[in-house]
Design a protein around this motif. Structure first.
Motif, PDB file in Angstrom:
ATOM      1  N   VAL A   1       0.836  -1.202   0.000  1.00  0.00           N
ATOM      2  CA  VAL A   1       0.000   0.000   0.000  1.00  0.00           C
ATOM      3  C   VAL A   1       0.872   1.254   0.000  1.00  0.00           C
ATOM      4  O   VAL A   1       0.642   2.184  -0.781  1.00  0.00           O
ATOM      5  CB  VAL A   1      -0.968  -0.005   1.205  1.00  0.00           C
ATOM      6  N   GLU A   2       1.888   1.273   0.872  1.00  0.00           N
ATOM      7  CA  GLU A   2       2.738   2.462   0.966  1.00  0.00           C
ATOM      8  C   GLU A   2       3.662   2.622  -0.238  1.00  0.00           C
ATOM      9  O   GLU A   2       3.952   3.731  -0.655  1.00  0.00           O
ATOM     10  CB  GLU A   2       3.560   2.410   2.250  1.00  0.00           C
ATOM     11  N   GLY A   3       4.128   1.498  -0.792  1.00  0.00           N
ATOM     12  CA  GLY A   3       5.099   1.586  -1.878  1.00  0.00           C
ATOM     13  C   GLY A   3       4.514   1.595  -3.270  1.00  0.00           C
ATOM     14  O   GLY A   3       5.147   2.064  -4.213  1.00  0.00           O
ATOM     15  N   VAL A   4       3.289   1.065  -3.440  1.00  0.00           N
ATOM     16  CA  VAL A   4       2.701   0.979  -4.781  1.00  0.00           C
ATOM     17  C   VAL A   4       1.400   1.779  -4.873  1.00  0.00           C
ATOM     18  O   VAL A   4       1.247   2.625  -5.755  1.00  0.00           O
ATOM     19  CB  VAL A   4       2.445  -0.501  -5.166  1.00  0.00           C
ATOM     20  N   VAL A   5       0.466   1.509  -3.979  1.00  0.00           N
ATOM     21  CA  VAL A   5      -0.853   2.132  -4.074  1.00  0.00           C
ATOM     22  C   VAL A   5      -0.769   3.629  -3.813  1.00  0.00           C
ATOM     23  O   VAL A   5      -1.306   4.428  -4.596  1.00  0.00           O
ATOM     24  CB  VAL A   5      -1.854   1.454  -3.108  1.00  0.00           C
ATOM     25  N   ASN A   6      -0.108   4.025  -2.735  1.00  0.00           N
ATOM     26  CA  ASN A   6      -0.020   5.454  -2.422  1.00  0.00           C
ATOM     27  C   ASN A   6       0.662   6.257  -3.530  1.00  0.00           C
ATOM     28  O   ASN A   6       0.176   7.331  -3.881  1.00  0.00           O
ATOM     29  CB  ASN A   6       0.670   5.677  -1.083  1.00  0.00           C
ATOM     30  N   PRO A   7       1.777   5.786  -4.127  1.00  0.00           N
ATOM     31  CA  PRO A   7       2.336   6.551  -5.245  1.00  0.00           C
ATOM     32  C   PRO A   7       1.397   6.631  -6.454  1.00  0.00           C
ATOM     33  O   PRO A   7       1.360   7.653  -7.140  1.00  0.00           O
ATOM     34  CB  PRO A   7       3.621   5.793  -5.600  1.00  0.00           C
ATOM     35  N   LEU A   8       0.630   5.552  -6.702  1.00  0.00           N
ATOM     36  CA  LEU A   8      -0.338   5.622  -7.799  1.00  0.00           C
ATOM     37  C   LEU A   8      -1.425   6.648  -7.514  1.00  0.00           C
ATOM     38  O   LEU A   8      -1.822   7.416  -8.398  1.00  0.00           O
ATOM     39  CB  LEU A   8      -0.970   4.246  -8.039  1.00  0.00           C
ATOM     40  N   VAL A   9      -1.889   6.675  -6.273  1.00  0.00           N
ATOM     41  CA  VAL A   9      -2.870   7.689  -5.886  1.00  0.00           C
ATOM     42  C   VAL A   9      -2.205   9.060  -5.936  1.00  0.00           C
ATOM     43  O   VAL A   9      -2.823  10.050  -6.342  1.00  0.00           O
ATOM     44  CB  VAL A   9      -3.438   7.382  -4.479  1.00  0.00           C
ATOM     45  N   GLY A  10      -0.934   9.108  -5.559  1.00  0.00           N
ATOM     46  CA  GLY A  10      -0.195  10.369  -5.576  1.00  0.00           C
ATOM     47  C   GLY A  10      -0.045  10.954  -6.970  1.00  0.00           C
ATOM     48  O   GLY A  10       0.144  12.164  -7.128  1.00  0.00           O
ATOM     49  N   ALA A  11      -0.147  10.121  -7.999  1.00  0.00           N
ATOM     50  CA  ALA A  11      -0.076  10.621  -9.365  1.00  0.00           C
ATOM     51  C   ALA A  11      -1.280  11.507  -9.675  1.00  0.00           C
ATOM     52  O   ALA A  11      -1.216  12.370 -10.544  1.00  0.00           O
ATOM     53  CB  ALA A  11      -0.012   9.452 -10.350  1.00  0.00           C
ATOM     54  N   PHE A  12      -2.369  11.289  -8.957  1.00  0.00           N
ATOM     55  CA  PHE A  12      -3.581  12.074  -9.174  1.00  0.00           C
ATOM     56  C   PHE A  12      -3.809  13.110  -8.083  1.00  0.00           C
ATOM     57  O   PHE A  12      -4.708  13.932  -8.179  1.00  0.00           O
ATOM     58  CB  PHE A  12      -4.812  11.151  -9.239  1.00  0.00           C
ATOM     59  N   GLY A  13      -3.053  13.040  -7.014  1.00  0.00           N
ATOM     60  CA  GLY A  13      -3.249  13.979  -5.903  1.00  0.00           C
ATOM     61  C   GLY A  13      -2.064  13.890  -4.963  1.00  0.00           C
ATOM     62  O   GLY A  13      -0.929  13.969  -5.389  1.00  0.00           O
ATOM     63  N   THR A  14      -2.344  13.675  -3.710  1.00  0.00           N
ATOM     64  CA  THR A  14      -1.284  13.578  -2.712  1.00  0.00           C
ATOM     65  C   THR A  14      -0.861  12.123  -2.522  1.00  0.00           C
ATOM     66  O   THR A  14      -1.639  11.218  -2.793  1.00  0.00           O
ATOM     67  CB  THR A  14      -1.747  14.172  -1.370  1.00  0.00           C
ATOM     68  N   GLN A  15       0.371  11.890  -2.060  1.00  0.00           N
ATOM     69  CA  GLN A  15       0.862  10.520  -1.903  1.00  0.00           C
ATOM     70  C   GLN A  15       0.334   9.841  -0.657  1.00  0.00           C
ATOM     71  O   GLN A  15       0.387   8.642  -0.551  1.00  0.00           O
ATOM     72  CB  GLN A  15       2.383  10.500  -1.884  1.00  0.00           C
ATOM     73  N   SER A  16      -0.185  10.577   0.272  1.00  0.00           N
ATOM     74  CA  SER A  16      -0.692   9.988   1.500  1.00  0.00           C
ATOM     75  C   SER A  16      -2.221   9.995   1.468  1.00  0.00           C
ATOM     76  O   SER A  16      -2.841  11.059   1.349  1.00  0.00           O
ATOM     77  CB  SER A  16      -0.203  10.778   2.716  1.00  0.00           C
TER      78      SER A  16
END
Length: 155
Positions: free
Chosen positions: A42-57
């Motif tokens: 979640v921290e290494g893959v999902v959060n950066p993918l979400v971060g591409a559209f907004g914030t990483q956290s």
């Protein structure tokens, strides 16, 4: 006469040595270790993918329900809905469920189905062998009866 009641210690030992209790303990330990893997994904893959559209956290995603939402922690004012943490927990759960299903449950169910099919095929082959042996014995018996019958006619 009265039966002797098992002691509390004996009952406790029986409880601990049951197979399902040990299986449950192993599952809890494996689950705890598996949590680290899921959190890393979640921290290494999902959060950066979400971060591409907004914030990483995901924790930073929130909505203000009432009043001016300023500050963080105890000094925050207003009513803040932290839906990002719910989204993160939901993603962690879905990832965990998918990994458990595809890497543990599905292969085990396929393995057990193959074992059951092999057992059923083995039982079916054993029945065929038993039926065949029975038929052979009947044929031998009939041949012996026929020989006796033809031998009596000669005397």
């Amino acid at each position: 006469m009265s039966e002797k009641q098992p002691s509390v210690w004996e009952g406790f030992k029986t409880f601990l040595t049951r197979g399902n209790v040990i299986d449950l303990a192993v599952a809890v330990v494996i689950g705890a270790a598996f949590t680290n893997i899921v959190n890393s994904v979640v921290e290494g893959v999902v959060n950066p993918l979400v971060g591409a559209f907004g914030t990483q956290s995901l924790e930073s995603y929130s909505s203000c329900l009432k009043g001016p939402c300023e500050g963080t922690g105890d000094s925050a004012t207003g009513v803040r809905i932290l839906w990002g943490s719910v989204l993160g927990a939901t993603l962690s759960f879905l990832i965990t469920a998918a990994v458990v299903y595809f890497l543990m449950v599905l292969p085990m169910s396929k393995y057990l189905a193959r074992q059951a099919a092999r057992k059923k095929a083995k039982e079916g082959a054993q029945e065929v062998v038993e039926i065949t042996e029975l038929e052979v014995l009947k044929e031998i018996r009939d041949a012996l009866v026929a020989q006796r019958g033809s031998g009596h006619d000669r005397e």
